[in-house]
Enzyme design. Sequence first.
Site, PDB file in Angstrom:
ATOM      1  N   GLU A  36     -51.052  80.226 -12.614  1.00 19.06           N
ATOM      2  CA  GLU A  36     -52.373  80.543 -13.242  1.00 19.06           C
ATOM      3  C   GLU A  36     -52.016  82.275 -13.499  1.00 19.06           C
ATOM      4  O   GLU A  36     -51.877  83.126 -12.524  1.00 19.06           O
ATOM      5  CB  GLU A  36     -53.514  80.544 -12.253  1.00 19.06           C
ATOM      6  CG  GLU A  36     -54.723  81.389 -12.832  1.00 19.06           C
ATOM      7  CD  GLU A  36     -55.230  80.876 -14.138  1.00 19.06           C
ATOM      8  OE1 GLU A  36     -55.606  79.533 -14.589  1.00 19.06           O
ATOM      9  OE2 GLU A  36     -55.302  81.624 -15.093  1.00 19.06           O
ATOM     10  N   GLN A  44     -67.757  78.423 -17.175  1.00 20.74           N
ATOM     11  CA  GLN A  44     -67.992  78.358 -18.436  1.00 20.74           C
ATOM     12  C   GLN A  44     -69.485  77.826 -18.953  1.00 20.74           C
ATOM     13  O   GLN A  44     -70.087  77.978 -19.880  1.00 20.74           O
ATOM     14  CB  GLN A  44     -66.963  77.845 -19.337  1.00 20.74           C
ATOM     15  CG  GLN A  44     -65.398  78.290 -19.142  1.00 20.74           C
ATOM     16  CD  GLN A  44     -64.417  77.613 -19.595  1.00 20.74           C
ATOM     17  OE1 GLN A  44     -64.463  77.083 -20.677  1.00 20.74           O
ATOM     18  NE2 GLN A  44     -63.405  77.586 -18.941  1.00 20.74           N
ATOM     19  N   CYS A 162     -67.369  70.420 -23.852  1.00 20.84           N
ATOM     20  CA  CYS A 162     -68.970  70.171 -23.925  1.00 20.84           C
ATOM     21  C   CYS A 162     -69.249  70.197 -25.331  1.00 20.84           C
ATOM     22  O   CYS A 162     -69.924  71.225 -25.649  1.00 20.84           O
ATOM     23  CB  CYS A 162     -69.532  71.569 -22.935  1.00 20.84           C
ATOM     24  SG  CYS A 162     -70.954  71.321 -22.714  1.00 20.84           S
ATOM     25  N   ASP A 299     -59.739  69.235 -19.571  1.00 24.28           N
ATOM     26  CA  ASP A 299     -59.809  69.600 -20.869  1.00 24.28           C
ATOM     27  C   ASP A 299     -58.333  69.009 -21.393  1.00 24.28           C
ATOM     28  O   ASP A 299     -58.243  68.678 -22.637  1.00 24.28           O
ATOM     29  CB  ASP A 299     -60.069  70.726 -21.314  1.00 24.28           C
ATOM     30  CG  ASP A 299     -61.812  71.109 -21.051  1.00 24.28           C
ATOM     31  OD1 ASP A 299     -62.342  70.123 -20.495  1.00 24.28           O
ATOM     32  OD2 ASP A 299     -61.952  72.095 -21.030  1.00 24.28           O
ATOM     33  N   LYS A 307     -65.157  66.243 -22.526  1.00 19.71           N
ATOM     34  CA  LYS A 307     -64.373  67.183 -21.899  1.00 19.71           C
ATOM     35  C   LYS A 307     -65.410  68.119 -21.152  1.00 19.71           C
ATOM     36  O   LYS A 307     -65.943  69.188 -21.691  1.00 19.71           O
ATOM     37  CB  LYS A 307     -63.543  67.821 -22.784  1.00 19.71           C
ATOM     38  CG  LYS A 307     -62.334  66.785 -23.354  1.00 19.71           C
ATOM     39  CD  LYS A 307     -61.542  67.610 -24.083  1.00 19.71           C
ATOM     40  CE  LYS A 307     -60.404  66.774 -24.460  1.00 19.71           C
ATOM     41  NZ  LYS A 307     -59.465  66.026 -23.502  1.00 19.71           N
ATOM     42  N   THR A 308     -65.756  68.102 -20.053  1.00 17.37           N
ATOM     43  CA  THR A 308     -66.582  68.570 -19.057  1.00 17.37           C
ATOM     44  C   THR A 308     -66.255  68.757 -17.645  1.00 17.37           C
ATOM     45  O   THR A 308     -65.323  68.133 -17.240  1.00 17.37           O
ATOM     46  CB  THR A 308     -68.164  67.898 -19.046  1.00 17.37           C
ATOM     47  OG1 THR A 308     -67.767  66.802 -18.475  1.00 17.37           O
ATOM     48  CG2 THR A 308     -68.746  67.821 -20.383  1.00 17.37           C
ATOM     49  N   ALA A 310     -68.053  68.394 -15.182  1.00 16.03           N
ATOM     50  CA  ALA A 310     -68.811  67.190 -14.522  1.00 16.03           C
ATOM     51  C   ALA A 310     -67.701  66.051 -14.359  1.00 16.03           C
ATOM     52  O   ALA A 310     -67.590  65.474 -13.646  1.00 16.03           O
ATOM     53  CB  ALA A 310     -69.878  66.643 -15.393  1.00 16.03           C
ATOM     54  N   CYS A 342     -73.590  65.694 -19.808  1.00 21.25           N
ATOM     55  CA  CYS A 342     -73.720  66.323 -20.981  1.00 21.25           C
ATOM     56  C   CYS A 342     -75.093  66.835 -20.782  1.00 21.25           C
ATOM     57  O   CYS A 342     -76.362  66.352 -21.274  1.00 21.25           O
ATOM     58  CB  CYS A 342     -73.764  65.775 -22.342  1.00 21.25           C
ATOM     59  SG  CYS A 342     -73.588  67.020 -23.559  1.00 21.25           S
TER      60      CYS A 342
HETATM   61  C1  LIG Z   1     -70.015  77.304 -23.837  1.00 29.24           C
HETATM   62  C2  LIG Z   1     -69.433  76.194 -22.813  1.00 29.24           C
HETATM   63  C3  LIG Z   1     -70.336  75.351 -22.283  1.00 29.24           C
HETATM   64  C4  LIG Z   1     -69.933  74.447 -21.443  1.00 29.24           C
HETATM   65  N1  LIG Z   1     -71.034  73.722 -20.807  1.00 29.24           N
HETATM   66  C5  LIG Z   1     -70.749  72.885 -19.875  1.00 29.24           C
HETATM   67  C6  LIG Z   1     -71.813  72.152 -19.263  1.00 29.24           C
HETATM   68  O1  LIG Z   1     -72.890  72.281 -19.132  1.00 29.24           O
HETATM   69  N2  LIG Z   1     -71.157  71.176 -18.326  1.00 29.24           N
HETATM   70  C7  LIG Z   1     -70.049  71.085 -17.926  1.00 29.24           C
HETATM   71  O2  LIG Z   1     -69.763  70.340 -17.000  1.00 29.24           O
HETATM   72  N3  LIG Z   1     -68.984  71.566 -18.653  1.00 29.24           N
HETATM   73  C8  LIG Z   1     -69.344  72.455 -19.668  1.00 29.24           C
HETATM   74  N4  LIG Z   1     -68.322  73.091 -20.272  1.00 29.24           N
HETATM   75  C9  LIG Z   1     -67.064  72.586 -20.197  1.00 29.24           C
HETATM   76  C10 LIG Z   1     -66.381  73.152 -18.995  1.00 29.24           C
HETATM   77  O3  LIG Z   1     -66.296  74.475 -18.545  1.00 29.24           O
HETATM   78  C11 LIG Z   1     -64.928  72.761 -19.040  1.00 29.24           C
HETATM   79  O4  LIG Z   1     -64.716  71.361 -19.313  1.00 29.24           O
HETATM   80  C12 LIG Z   1     -63.833  73.065 -17.755  1.00 29.24           C
HETATM   81  O5  LIG Z   1     -63.885  74.373 -17.482  1.00 29.24           O
HETATM   82  C13 LIG Z   1     -62.470  72.469 -18.120  1.00 29.24           C
HETATM   83  O6  LIG Z   1     -61.770  72.716 -16.687  1.00 29.24           O
HETATM   84  P1  LIG Z   1     -60.120  73.084 -17.033  1.00 29.24           P
HETATM   85  O7  LIG Z   1     -59.542  73.281 -15.481  1.00 29.24           O
HETATM   86  O8  LIG Z   1     -59.626  71.718 -17.791  1.00 29.24           O
HETATM   87  O9  LIG Z   1     -59.798  74.145 -17.960  1.00 29.24           O
HETATM   88  P2  LIG Z   1     -60.257  75.705 -17.730  1.00 29.24           P
HETATM   89  O10 LIG Z   1     -61.367  75.534 -16.757  1.00 29.24           O
HETATM   90  O11 LIG Z   1     -60.556  76.130 -19.178  1.00 29.24           O
HETATM   91  O12 LIG Z   1     -59.209  76.377 -17.081  1.00 29.24           O
HETATM   92  C14 LIG Z   1     -57.953  76.444 -17.393  1.00 29.24           C
HETATM   93  C15 LIG Z   1     -56.879  77.366 -16.841  1.00 29.24           C
HETATM   94  O13 LIG Z   1     -55.728  77.463 -17.110  1.00 29.24           O
HETATM   95  C16 LIG Z   1     -55.206  78.385 -17.389  1.00 29.24           C
HETATM   96  N5  LIG Z   1     -54.029  78.518 -18.160  1.00 29.24           N
HETATM   97  C17 LIG Z   1     -54.168  78.608 -19.613  1.00 29.24           C
HETATM   98  N6  LIG Z   1     -52.958  78.260 -19.984  1.00 29.24           N
HETATM   99  C18 LIG Z   1     -51.996  78.306 -19.036  1.00 29.24           C
HETATM  100  C19 LIG Z   1     -50.500  78.283 -19.186  1.00 29.24           C
HETATM  101  N7  LIG Z   1     -49.719  78.397 -20.074  1.00 29.24           N
HETATM  102  N8  LIG Z   1     -50.048  78.278 -17.846  1.00 29.24           N
HETATM  103  C20 LIG Z   1     -50.879  78.357 -16.588  1.00 29.24           C
HETATM  104  N9  LIG Z   1     -52.223  78.494 -16.681  1.00 29.24           N
HETATM  105  C21 LIG Z   1     -52.826  78.454 -17.925  1.00 29.24           C
HETATM  106  C22 LIG Z   1     -56.504  79.261 -17.868  1.00 29.24           C
HETATM  107  O14 LIG Z   1     -56.220  80.669 -17.645  1.00 29.24           O
HETATM  108  C23 LIG Z   1     -57.540  79.035 -16.927  1.00 29.24           C
HETATM  109  O15 LIG Z   1     -57.593  79.341 -15.812  1.00 29.24           O
HETATM  110  C24 LIG Z   1     -68.687  74.230 -21.336  1.00 29.24           C
HETATM  111  C25 LIG Z   1     -67.718  75.038 -21.793  1.00 29.24           C
HETATM  112  C26 LIG Z   1     -68.123  75.964 -22.685  1.00 29.24           C
HETATM  113  C27 LIG Z   1     -67.090  76.661 -23.427  1.00 29.24           C
END
Ligand SMILES: Cc1cc2nc3c(=O)[nH]c(=O)nc-3n(C[C@H](O)[C@H](O)[C@H](O)COP(=O)(O)OP(=O)(O)OC[C@H]3O[C@@H](n4cnc5c(N)ncnc54)[C@H](O)[C@@H]3O)c2cc1C
Length: 399
Positions: A36, A44, A162, A299, A307-308, A310, A342
């Site tokens: 990371e 988010q 989201c 995601d 994609k949430t 949740a 959602c």
């Molecule tokens: C405006 C907004 C509102 C939202 N509202 C909701 C809601 O109400 N309810 C809900 O459940 N979800 C909501 N979400 C969605 C939720 O935040 C995401 O679905 C969730 O954070 C996805 O988790 P993730 O671990 O897949 O990605 P992320 O949490 O985005 O984490 C990805 C991580 O990977 C790291 N990374 C990136 N590239 C690399 C690389 N090359 N090598 C190593 N690490 C890397 C990043 O730095 C980051 O730390 C919302 C999102 C947004 C933007």
Amino acid sequence: MTTDKHRIVIVGGGTAGISVAARLLRKGHSDVAVIEPSDTHYYQPLWTLVGGGQAKASTTARPEASVMPKGATWIKNAAATVDPDDNTVTCADGAVYEYDVLVVSPGIQLDWNRTEGLQDALGKDGVSSNYRFDLAPRTWEFIRGLRSGSAVFGMPSGPIKCAGAPQKIAYLASDYWRRQGVLSDIDVHLVVPTPRLFGIPAIADNLDAIAADYGITVHTNAEITSVDAAAHKVGVTHTGDGGSDTMLNFDVLHAVPRQSAPEWIKASPLSTGDPNGYVEIDKHSMQHVRYPNVFSLGDAGSSPNSKTGAAIRKQAPVVVENIESLLAGRPLSASYNGYGSCPIVTSSHAMLLAEFDYDLNLTPSFPLLDPTKPHRSYWYLKKYGLPFMYWNLMLRGLA
Ligand SMILES: Cc1cc2nc3c(=O)[nH]c(=O)nc-3n(C[C@H](O)[C@H](O)[C@H](O)COP(=O)(O)OP(=O)(O)OC[C@H]3O[C@@H](n4cnc5c(N)ncnc54)[C@H](O)[C@@H]3O)c2cc1C
């Protein structure tokens, strides 16, 4: 460059990566490494409330070190390529890490440049987006500053994180303008690429009524394809039958970028190979369809859930259980049913919590409350309950 080896390597220390790491460590797996690059971890989902003037941006960010589970090896680097035939990940600085099991969770890529003129317009001339930590407070500044004119809220085509967020901010802004007594002087437009505001008819009916009550003009089957910041106009293009091609004036524009898998995932053998390029996994086991010792969730995965965060709460235990089975040589038995939720904030004091599975069956956590309608108690859940649960339980592998 040296090669380091870890039993389990996790790419990405966001919602998914930290949840899985914490659960693995709790189960006694001692050699877990998280790749990371970021110093900061973001919650988010609260960015919507930041853009709506109901939360401070600073409450959504914590040092990555504070969420990294004790016992995990933090590799502060960005993954650049993966060779699943060789069981290695190579980072941006050339360091190579070998794994027995790989979990791929680097999140989704925001493709700002796939909407003409958007990238350069961000943060000024009334153009903002809650999809970036630094911009969410600008959204609120623009909303707060508008007393008359036009406001446009857009949702792009294709999978996004989201999918409710692009419309939530339209309701929060309209609610604020109504409380200020200026809503009737503002022409509010919501542009969505789908035939309706939600995929479940009973919920879509209620959202139609909410939008109509605010006087929002809803453009369905259409998306914003260009932004002319100097002229304060957006180009809208139809995405399906009944959608129209038009130009809309704006004084405030809330834009959401198209999204896809990170480029390095698209270019890797793990990708589906289609334009979105996600990590190609089985939608129930979360295991890669070609490389059995590779899993993905969150995601970046190809499972067709919403994609949430949740969804990740239900995916993480499945991934961990299936990794344990794989390491023990047993068949994988844990299965994810597509649960997603959602939470649609409809005003400064109400929220609709849509929870559903792959087949769009409603799966409410609180069955006594009608899941198709907004409730005041859900707003408190969104502002206080869910952030508490996220930082204190989910990221610690306890929920
Ligand atoms: C405006 C907004 C509102 C939202 N509202 C909701 C809601 O109400 N309810 C809900 O459940 N979800 C909501 N979400 C969605 C939720 O935040 C995401 O679905 C969730 O954070 C996805 O988790 P993730 O671990 O897949 O990605 P992320 O949490 O985005 O984490 C990805 C991580 O990977 C790291 N990374 C990136 N590239 C690399 C690389 N090359 N090598 C190593 N690490 C890397 C990043 O730095 C980051 O730390 C919302 C999102 C947004 C933007």
